[in-house]
Design an enzyme around this catalytic site. Sequence first.
Site, PDB file in Angstrom:
ATOM      1  N   ARG A 192       0.851  -1.196   0.000  1.00  0.00           N
ATOM      2  CA  ARG A 192       0.000   0.000   0.000  1.00  0.00           C
ATOM      3  C   ARG A 192       0.886   1.245   0.000  1.00  0.00           C
ATOM      4  NH1 ARG A 192      -2.340  -0.064   6.264  1.00  0.00           N
ATOM      5  NH2 ARG A 192      -0.311  -0.123   7.254  1.00  0.00           N
ATOM      6  N   ASN A 201      -4.721   7.880   4.678  1.00  0.00           N
ATOM      7  CA  ASN A 201      -4.498   7.098   5.889  1.00  0.00           C
ATOM      8  C   ASN A 201      -3.031   7.209   6.264  1.00  0.00           C
ATOM      9  OD1 ASN A 201      -5.555   5.096   7.894  1.00  0.00           O
ATOM     10  ND2 ASN A 201      -3.833   3.914   7.090  1.00  0.00           N
ATOM     11  N   GLU A 202      -2.765   7.611   7.461  1.00  0.00           N
ATOM     12  CA  GLU A 202      -1.392   7.683   7.971  1.00  0.00           C
ATOM     13  C   GLU A 202      -0.415   8.178   6.898  1.00  0.00           C
ATOM     14  OE1 GLU A 202      -0.161   4.103   9.977  1.00  0.00           O
ATOM     15  OE2 GLU A 202      -1.149   4.785  11.793  1.00  0.00           O
ATOM     16  N   GLU A 244      -6.938   4.925  16.039  1.00  0.00           N
ATOM     17  CA  GLU A 244      -6.507   3.523  15.973  1.00  0.00           C
ATOM     18  C   GLU A 244      -5.671   3.177  17.187  1.00  0.00           C
ATOM     19  OE1 GLU A 244      -4.258   2.185  12.620  1.00  0.00           O
ATOM     20  OE2 GLU A 244      -5.436   3.355  11.205  1.00  0.00           O
ATOM     21  N   GLU A 275      -2.228  -8.530   7.311  1.00  0.00           N
ATOM     22  CA  GLU A 275      -2.530  -8.159   8.697  1.00  0.00           C
ATOM     23  C   GLU A 275      -3.462  -9.156   9.386  1.00  0.00           C
ATOM     24  OE1 GLU A 275      -1.681  -3.475   8.945  1.00  0.00           O
ATOM     25  OE2 GLU A 275      -3.664  -3.974   8.156  1.00  0.00           O
ATOM     26  N   LYS A 276      -3.479 -10.383   8.876  1.00  0.00           N
ATOM     27  CA  LYS A 276      -4.444 -11.343   9.441  1.00  0.00           C
ATOM     28  C   LYS A 276      -4.107 -11.733  10.882  1.00  0.00           C
ATOM     29  CE  LYS A 276      -2.281 -15.067   6.773  1.00  0.00           C
ATOM     30  NZ  LYS A 276      -1.436 -14.124   6.017  1.00  0.00           N
TER      31      LYS A 276
END
Length: 712
Positions: free
Chosen positions: A137, A175-176, A332, A380-381
């Site tokens: 990403r 995002n971030e 978050e 990220e699971k």
Amino acid sequence: MTDRGEQGADERGERGEDERGERLATALRARLGGIGYGGDYNPEQWPEDVWADDVRLMTEAGVNLVSLGIFAWARVQPDPETFDWGWLDRVMDLLADGGVAVCLATMTASPPPWLARLHPETLPVRPDGTVLWPGARQHFTPSSQVYRDHATRLVERLATRYAGHPALAAWHVGNEYGCHVSGSYGDVDAVAFRDWLRRRYRTIDALNEAWSTTFWSQRYAAWDEINPPRQTPTFPNPAQRIDFRRFSSDALLECFLAEKEVLRRVTPDVPITTNFVPLRDTLDLHAWARHEDVVSYDSYPDPADPGAHVDAAFGFDLMRSLKDGAPWLLLEQAPAAVNWRRVNRPKAPGQMRLWSWLAVGHGADAVMFFQWRASRGGAEKYHSAMVPHAGTGTRTFREVRELGRELAAVPEIAGTRVRAPVALVLDWPSWWGLEQDGHPSGLLRQREANLAHYAPLFGAGVACDVVRPSADLSGYRLVVVPNLYMITESDAANLTGFVRAGGRLVVSFFSGVVDDRDRVHPGGAPGPLADVLGLRVAEFWPLAKGEHVDVEEAEPGWFDGGAARGSLWSEEVRLDEASPLATFASGVLAGRPAATRNRFGGGAAYYLATRPDPAAMNSVLRRVCREAGAAPDLPNLPEGAEAAVRHAEDGTRFVIVLNHDDDGPVTVPLPPGGVDPRDGTDVVAPYRLGARGVLVVRYPPSPTGSRHGGPA
Ligand code: GLA
């Protein structure tokens, strides 16, 4: 228009934006009816039949806000000409029906793969020329106009479609920003960097002067010769690197502002935010925050680190200070474990609740998580989620549900403020300068300096803001400068004026060294702080890793036992007006000043020429706090306990008492008159608070406004 007129217009514009931000933040608070609670919601990862269950469980867990669709660009726009909104319409409707407000993402943090296929020049490039490809990403360079055009086109459609939707409560832009790619060094970036430099310096001569390019034959004859600081044979030009950090922060900000412009135009009454990464040197947050209606933050303290809460609290205090004390949103945090450390320990029982209340105690008006439901696939699971793989019969979900209920029981805390008598100064360009190569010591780190000064204040229970060097300091009793390597004359005048007017100032070594172009101030350190500190630094004697130097008091009462050990740094200080509080007692500097005080105007400025050990830092800062009259909110708390106070406009105070100790209970000597806001029962002191315990106490306004009947 004259420069002055333009400046006036800028200031008026800024004030207008501030007022609008405040109004929109207040409206968001009213809409949520208290503290925001929820997390990142990624329904696109799940079949539709899961969504109804999600909303049912959200209601059960007390969720009133979700950040929706952060990584949904490829799903919404599978190719440049196709937009698929149907699924998102259904999610938005479901959430609206379930009474869950949406902080809707603009989805631009992860472009779909077709953008790179059609426009490979949108990809970011490392200093060594490596291209960062899609497949993770944030694979875009902020300087790409093509990326910006595609992003704003998407945002225009998104905003137009959901303007007026009953679920829409706020915008979550990107995002971030800068999390993985904080600067890009490719050809697109070179062009944008040159434009930025032209605006900053106007002439190539001015740039050459600012970058000291006569050194090593770096003098530029034309703008086109200038590049981002790419891989070089040895130390690249330090001023160029600092400017590149400024430019990179600005380039990302321009992306944010381009999206904001669309959102503001289409939905003028919807507040806008973007979540900042856990404190880093990437973005100049002082430049960013004023463009947000409400500041938001992501926080991931390491449960395996016993001091992690202090570091987290520092970030929280910074978030609050970015908008002059306005409440901010914790957008978050992990419900239990993250997946990106080498070993990922879950939060211990009670730790998630404790650290959530830590955020509220330091000014948060929302407690949110990454993420709602644990992913089945993808990178990220193994990151924890509010609904874990193992389902709702888990400790994590139970704790999530209990915290939701608890926060919902104290809605009046939202909107209240923290009052801090101390400010700690932090400046990004100085941070960028400090940690460059070719310095007297490669061991100095801004974060470590911040924490070394902040931890004693946190331990003493003295509330602390984190401010820019140009901030209005008049409301503080004490200002602490852990390190301000780079300082301008006007910032130095601000600090000097604060002391002249009666304030106390603490400055640590290697401060006031260079100007904003990384050129050493005439006469060397501490440059324009020399007057207020009453001293000059003749020579730096940095210490090796693990090396120590003995320090002893010159004036009694500064260190427990009269002595301390310094590490990291020492230096030869020549006193003008200042007097020694401590001297070096070993090494080449034995007998010379290690800590000083200079009475100046109505106040005093203290200087530390080494880093005293933690116990000595504690005693020094506690002593300075006493001299400054900077008192803790609640005195005499036992070790490990913290009391953070939020003040309502009518004088009501909420005291959030936290036991950071993992092992045992603490007994807290609370003042009388407090009630438990959840049920209105009296809180009887002394109160015994278990390990990782939390207690929230409400104190009514005291009739006289005095300190009786509650904390300051
Ligand atoms: C960041 C990101 C999230 C997620 C979390 C995991 O905060 O914003 O998308 O990757 O990290 O900790």
